[in-house]
Design a protein around this motif. Structure first.
Motif, PDB file in Angstrom:
ATOM      1  N   GLY A 168       0.828  -1.213   0.000  1.00 39.46           N
ATOM      2  CA  GLY A 168       0.000   0.000   0.000  1.00 39.46           C
ATOM      3  C   GLY A 168       0.860   1.258   0.000  1.00 39.46           C
ATOM      4  N   GLY A 169       0.223   2.397   0.283  1.00 41.76           N
ATOM      5  CA  GLY A 169       0.968   3.659   0.327  1.00 41.76           C
ATOM      6  C   GLY A 169       2.054   3.592   1.382  1.00 41.76           C
ATOM      7  N   ASP A 170       3.203   4.167   1.088  1.00 40.21           N
ATOM      8  CA  ASP A 170       4.289   4.068   2.076  1.00 40.21           C
ATOM      9  C   ASP A 170       4.023   5.019   3.242  1.00 40.21           C
ATOM     10  OD1 ASP A 170       4.875   6.546   1.011  1.00 40.21           O
ATOM     11  OD2 ASP A 170       7.027   6.194   0.874  1.00 40.21           O
TER      12      ASP A 170
ATOM     13  N   SER B 141       3.681  -1.321  -3.317  1.00 38.36           N
ATOM     14  CA  SER B 141       2.749  -1.045  -4.419  1.00 38.36           C
ATOM     15  C   SER B 141       1.338  -1.202  -3.888  1.00 38.36           C
ATOM     16  CB  SER B 141       2.980  -2.015  -5.576  1.00 38.36           C
ATOM     17  OG  SER B 141       2.706  -3.334  -5.149  1.00 38.36           O
ATOM     18  N   ARG B 142       0.419  -0.628  -4.619  1.00 42.51           N
ATOM     19  CA  ARG B 142      -0.984  -0.774  -4.232  1.00 42.51           C
ATOM     20  C   ARG B 142      -1.585  -1.932  -5.008  1.00 42.51           C
ATOM     21  NH1 ARG B 142      -2.860   3.118  -1.047  1.00 42.51           N
ATOM     22  NH2 ARG B 142      -1.985   5.201  -1.142  1.00 42.51           N
ATOM     23  N   MET B 143      -2.267  -2.817  -4.300  1.00 40.61           N
ATOM     24  CA  MET B 143      -2.969  -3.908  -4.961  1.00 40.61           C
ATOM     25  C   MET B 143      -4.283  -4.103  -4.222  1.00 40.61           C
ATOM     26  SD  MET B 143      -1.582  -7.513  -6.252  1.00 40.61           S
ATOM     27  CE  MET B 143      -0.459  -6.698  -7.339  1.00 40.61           C
TER      28      MET B 143
ATOM     29  N   THR C 173      -0.121   3.012   8.343  1.00 41.08           N
ATOM     30  CA  THR C 173      -0.807   4.021   7.518  1.00 41.08           C
ATOM     31  C   THR C 173      -0.764   5.396   8.163  1.00 41.08           C
ATOM     32  OG1 THR C 173      -2.886   4.898   6.626  1.00 41.08           O
ATOM     33  CG2 THR C 173      -3.134   3.318   8.369  1.00 41.08           C
ATOM     34  N   ILE C 174      -0.453   6.382   7.329  1.00 36.49           N
ATOM     35  CA  ILE C 174      -0.478   7.756   7.861  1.00 36.49           C
ATOM     36  C   ILE C 174      -1.905   8.133   8.248  1.00 36.49           C
ATOM     37  CG2 ILE C 174       1.544   8.533   6.547  1.00 36.49           C
ATOM     38  CD1 ILE C 174      -0.514  10.084   4.730  1.00 36.49           C
ATOM     39  N   ASP C 175      -2.891   7.487   7.633  1.00 37.34           N
ATOM     40  CA  ASP C 175      -4.290   7.895   7.829  1.00 37.34           C
ATOM     41  C   ASP C 175      -4.856   7.525   9.203  1.00 37.34           C
ATOM     42  OD1 ASP C 175      -4.490   9.003   5.302  1.00 37.34           O
ATOM     43  OD2 ASP C 175      -5.051   7.101   4.384  1.00 37.34           O
ATOM     44  N   ASN C 176      -4.217   6.599   9.895  1.00 40.75           N
ATOM     45  CA  ASN C 176      -4.649   6.147  11.231  1.00 40.75           C
ATOM     46  C   ASN C 176      -6.060   5.553  11.214  1.00 40.75           C
ATOM     47  OD1 ASN C 176      -4.111   5.764  13.992  1.00 40.75           O
ATOM     48  ND2 ASN C 176      -5.222   7.614  14.556  1.00 40.75           N
TER      49      ASN C 176
ATOM     50  N   ILE D 257      -5.234  18.496   3.513  1.00 41.15           N
ATOM     51  CA  ILE D 257      -4.467  17.461   4.224  1.00 41.15           C
ATOM     52  C   ILE D 257      -4.919  16.083   3.748  1.00 41.15           C
ATOM     53  CG2 ILE D 257      -3.917  16.580   6.548  1.00 41.15           C
ATOM     54  CD1 ILE D 257      -3.072  19.475   6.314  1.00 41.15           C
ATOM     55  N   MET D 258      -3.993  15.119   3.737  1.00 40.63           N
ATOM     56  CA  MET D 258      -4.346  13.784   3.239  1.00 40.63           C
ATOM     57  C   MET D 258      -5.430  13.106   4.089  1.00 40.63           C
ATOM     58  SD  MET D 258      -1.105  11.812   1.647  1.00 40.63           S
ATOM     59  CE  MET D 258      -0.719  12.003  -0.088  1.00 40.63           C
ATOM     60  N   GLY D 259      -6.186  12.260   3.419  1.00 37.91           N
ATOM     61  CA  GLY D 259      -7.256  11.525   4.090  1.00 37.91           C
ATOM     62  C   GLY D 259      -8.520  11.583   3.250  1.00 37.91           C
ATOM     63  N   HIS D 260      -8.708  10.565   2.397  1.00 39.92           N
ATOM     64  CA  HIS D 260      -9.891  10.552   1.530  1.00 39.92           C
ATOM     65  C   HIS D 260     -11.138  10.136   2.278  1.00 39.92           C
ATOM     66  CE1 HIS D 260      -8.821  11.744  -2.448  1.00 39.92           C
ATOM     67  NE2 HIS D 260      -7.693  11.056  -2.368  1.00 39.92           N
ATOM     68  N   LYS D 261     -10.970   9.139   3.160  1.00 42.10           N
ATOM     69  CA  LYS D 261     -12.152   8.624   3.852  1.00 42.10           C
ATOM     70  C   LYS D 261     -12.232   9.079   5.298  1.00 42.10           C
ATOM     71  CE  LYS D 261     -12.773   4.608   0.964  1.00 42.10           C
ATOM     72  NZ  LYS D 261     -12.261   3.280   0.712  1.00 42.10           N
TER      73      LYS D 261
ATOM     74  N   ALA E 251      -9.685  18.109   4.842  1.00 41.12           N
ATOM     75  CA  ALA E 251      -9.225  16.767   4.444  1.00 41.12           C
ATOM     76  C   ALA E 251      -9.586  16.535   2.981  1.00 41.12           C
ATOM     77  CB  ALA E 251      -9.887  15.711   5.319  1.00 41.12           C
ATOM     78  N   GLU E 252      -8.765  15.762   2.304  1.00 36.41           N
ATOM     79  CA  GLU E 252      -8.998  15.469   0.874  1.00 36.41           C
ATOM     80  C   GLU E 252     -10.427  15.020   0.587  1.00 36.41           C
ATOM     81  OE1 GLU E 252      -5.058  13.341  -0.924  1.00 36.41           O
ATOM     82  OE2 GLU E 252      -6.045  12.352   0.754  1.00 36.41           O
ATOM     83  N   GLY E 253     -10.983  14.266   1.544  1.00 37.09           N
ATOM     84  CA  GLY E 253     -12.299  13.664   1.299  1.00 37.09           C
ATOM     85  C   GLY E 253     -13.462  14.421   1.929  1.00 37.09           C
TER      86      GLY E 253
ATOM     87  N   GLY F  95       0.391  17.418   0.159  1.00 38.67           N
ATOM     88  CA  GLY F  95       0.407  16.154  -0.593  1.00 38.67           C
ATOM     89  C   GLY F  95       1.308  15.089  -0.008  1.00 38.67           C
ATOM     90  N   HIS F  96       2.115  14.500  -0.880  1.00 38.38           N
ATOM     91  CA  HIS F  96       2.904  13.340  -0.450  1.00 38.38           C
ATOM     92  C   HIS F  96       4.070  13.682   0.480  1.00 38.38           C
ATOM     93  CE1 HIS F  96       0.522  11.614  -3.661  1.00 38.38           C
ATOM     94  NE2 HIS F  96       0.802  10.428  -3.156  1.00 38.38           N
ATOM     95  N   THR F  97       4.314  14.962   0.706  1.00 42.62           N
ATOM     96  CA  THR F  97       5.342  15.280   1.721  1.00 42.62           C
ATOM     97  C   THR F  97       4.904  14.691   3.065  1.00 42.62           C
ATOM     98  OG1 THR F  97       4.345  17.396   2.360  1.00 42.62           O
ATOM     99  CG2 THR F  97       5.987  17.458   0.598  1.00 42.62           C
ATOM    100  N   GLN F  98       3.586  14.544   3.224  1.00 39.59           N
ATOM    101  CA  GLN F  98       3.062  14.013   4.495  1.00 39.59           C
ATOM    102  C   GLN F  98       3.451  12.554   4.713  1.00 39.59           C
ATOM    103  OE1 GLN F  98      -1.249  15.760   5.088  1.00 39.59           O
ATOM    104  NE2 GLN F  98      -0.677  15.909   2.959  1.00 39.59           N
ATOM    105  N   ARG F  99       3.823  11.869   3.651  1.00 36.74           N
ATOM    106  CA  ARG F  99       4.231  10.468   3.795  1.00 36.74           C
ATOM    107  C   ARG F  99       5.756  10.312   3.769  1.00 36.74           C
ATOM    108  NH1 ARG F  99       0.255   7.558  -0.218  1.00 36.74           N
ATOM    109  NH2 ARG F  99       2.179   7.024  -1.279  1.00 36.74           N
ATOM    110  N   GLY F 100       6.428  11.459   3.545  1.00 36.48           N
ATOM    111  CA  GLY F 100       7.872  11.361   3.309  1.00 36.48           C
ATOM    112  C   GLY F 100       8.731  11.768   4.497  1.00 36.48           C
TER     113      GLY F 100
END
Ligand code: F6P
Length: 357
Positions: free
Chosen positions: A10-12, A73-75, A134-137, A177-181, A230-232, A280-285
């Motif tokens: 999944g997402g790093d 990877s995402r699957m 997951t960053i999303d918790n 900020i990240m978080g779709h759901k 939030a994104e979502g 964006g993805h800086t939040q995962r980096g």
């Protein structure tokens, strides 16, 4: 000698390496010698039998290193029953490769979807241990996932940086900020960064309430407003739509994302100079923070203990400050949402933060 497979899926996030190091160190100390096979790029590596035999040195010096040394990877879980583009049946291929390597256990570092697959593999008879990434918790069953706190730190730093320029230019800023759901990162970073408005997917917003919050600040003589979305996040009108229609409306939006839509509405209402910032993805980096290194090391040790006890089919979790494990099946398929009456929301409202509801 024990033979352990490991993959990141999944997402790093920032503490994947720290967690793998924890597992490896724990295994080394509990078993003396152990063979670790790292599958490359998540479940893809297990499907195609792409792996590398890890040496103890591979786990040295990675506690503070972001990303994942194995690749990811995402699957999506819903695609697991479908063959790959080149016709490989995924689940049978994974079982075959697990057996071919004569593994004693597969350790899966992943979020919600990845743990659903881990549970499926466990149900198919493989020995599996899951670790809550997951960053999303939003992984159900654990108070916290590794990666979350580091992401909150990055998002908060972003708000801090925006704060000063917003103040200088008397601007309204919308920070996405990240978080779709789920809105955990937005909630934490929004409070930590002193946001005036926090909009979460779980709390549909009324744009008029956002205007009201801006007006209140203007009346108080405050020259700028920070809106964390939030994104979502969705409006009350969109939230009322049936799921399918809602998805269509969001997909057809003329804006690149929700922050731009909100910024456009505010610009239209006030003819003012509104800006958008998307970390964006800086939040995962970057590097994991101290807290993530702390919990990742503990999670890793717990995974090693479970393997030693041959207590498989478990997801390592944090509950009330204690690291423990629950059945993978208990968590699979459920998301941990922010409750509308979460204590932090109540307290934030006491502080005058608007949630648009
Ligand atoms: O890992 C979770 C997450 O960071 C979400 O918060 C975000 O919406 C998504 O991943 C982004 O995914 P991708 O890296 O595939 O663009």
């Amino acid at each position: 000698m024990k033979r352990i497979g490991m993959l990141t899926s999944g997402g790093d996030c920032q503490a994947l390496n720290a967690t793998m190091r924890g597992v490896a160190k724990g295994l080394e100390n509990l078993f003396g010698e152990v063979e670790i096979y790292g599958f490359l790029d998540g479940y893809k590596g297990l499907i195609y039998g792409n792996y590398k035999k890890m040496k103890p040195m591979d786990f040295t010096g990675i506690l503070s290193k972001g990303g994942t040394i194995l690749g990811t990877s995402r699957m999506p879980f819903k695609m697991m029953e479908q063959p790959t583009d080149d016709g490989v049946e995924k689940i049978p291929a994974m079982i075959k490769n697990y057996k071919k390597l004569d593994l004693d256990c597969l350790v899966v570092l992943g979020g919600n979807g990845s743990q659903k697959t881990a549970n499926l593999l466990s149900e198919k008879g493989l020995n599996v241990i899951g670790l809550p990434k997951t960053i999303d918790n939003d992984l159900w069953g654990t108070d916290v996932t590794f990666g979350f706190h580091s992401a909150v730190d990055v998002a908060t730093q972003c708000i801090d940086c925006i704060y000063t320029t917003a103040e200088s230019h008397s601007r309204v800023f919308v920070i996405e900020i990240m978080g779709h759901k789920v809105g955990w990162i937005t909630l934490y970073a929004g409070i930590a960064g002193g946001a005036d408005v926090i909009l979460l997917p779980e709390v549909p917003y009324d744009i008029k309430k956002v205007y009201k919050a801006i007006d209140k600040r203007t009346k108080q003589g405050k020259r700028f407003t920070i809106i964390c979305v939030a994104e979502g996040a969705i409006s009350k009108e969109v939230a009322k739509l049936p799921k399918k229609e809602r998805k269509e409306v969001i997909a057809k939006s003329k804006y690149p994302s929700v922050a731009y839509e909100i910024a456009a509405k505010i610009t239209e209402k006030y003819s003012s100079d509104v800006r958008v910032a998307v970390p964006g993805h800086t939040q995962r980096g970057g590097s994991p923070d101290a807290y993530d290194r702390f919990i990742s090391s503990r999670f890793g040790a717990c995974a090693a203990e479970l393997i030693k006890a041959e207590d498989f089919g478990k997801l390592v979790v944090m509950r009330n400050g204690e690291v423990t494990a629950i059945p993978l099946s208990e968590s699979a398929g459920k998301l941990k949402y922010v409750e509308v009456d979460d204590q932090a929301i109540k307290e934030a409202k006491t502080l005058g933060i608007c949630f648009g509801d």
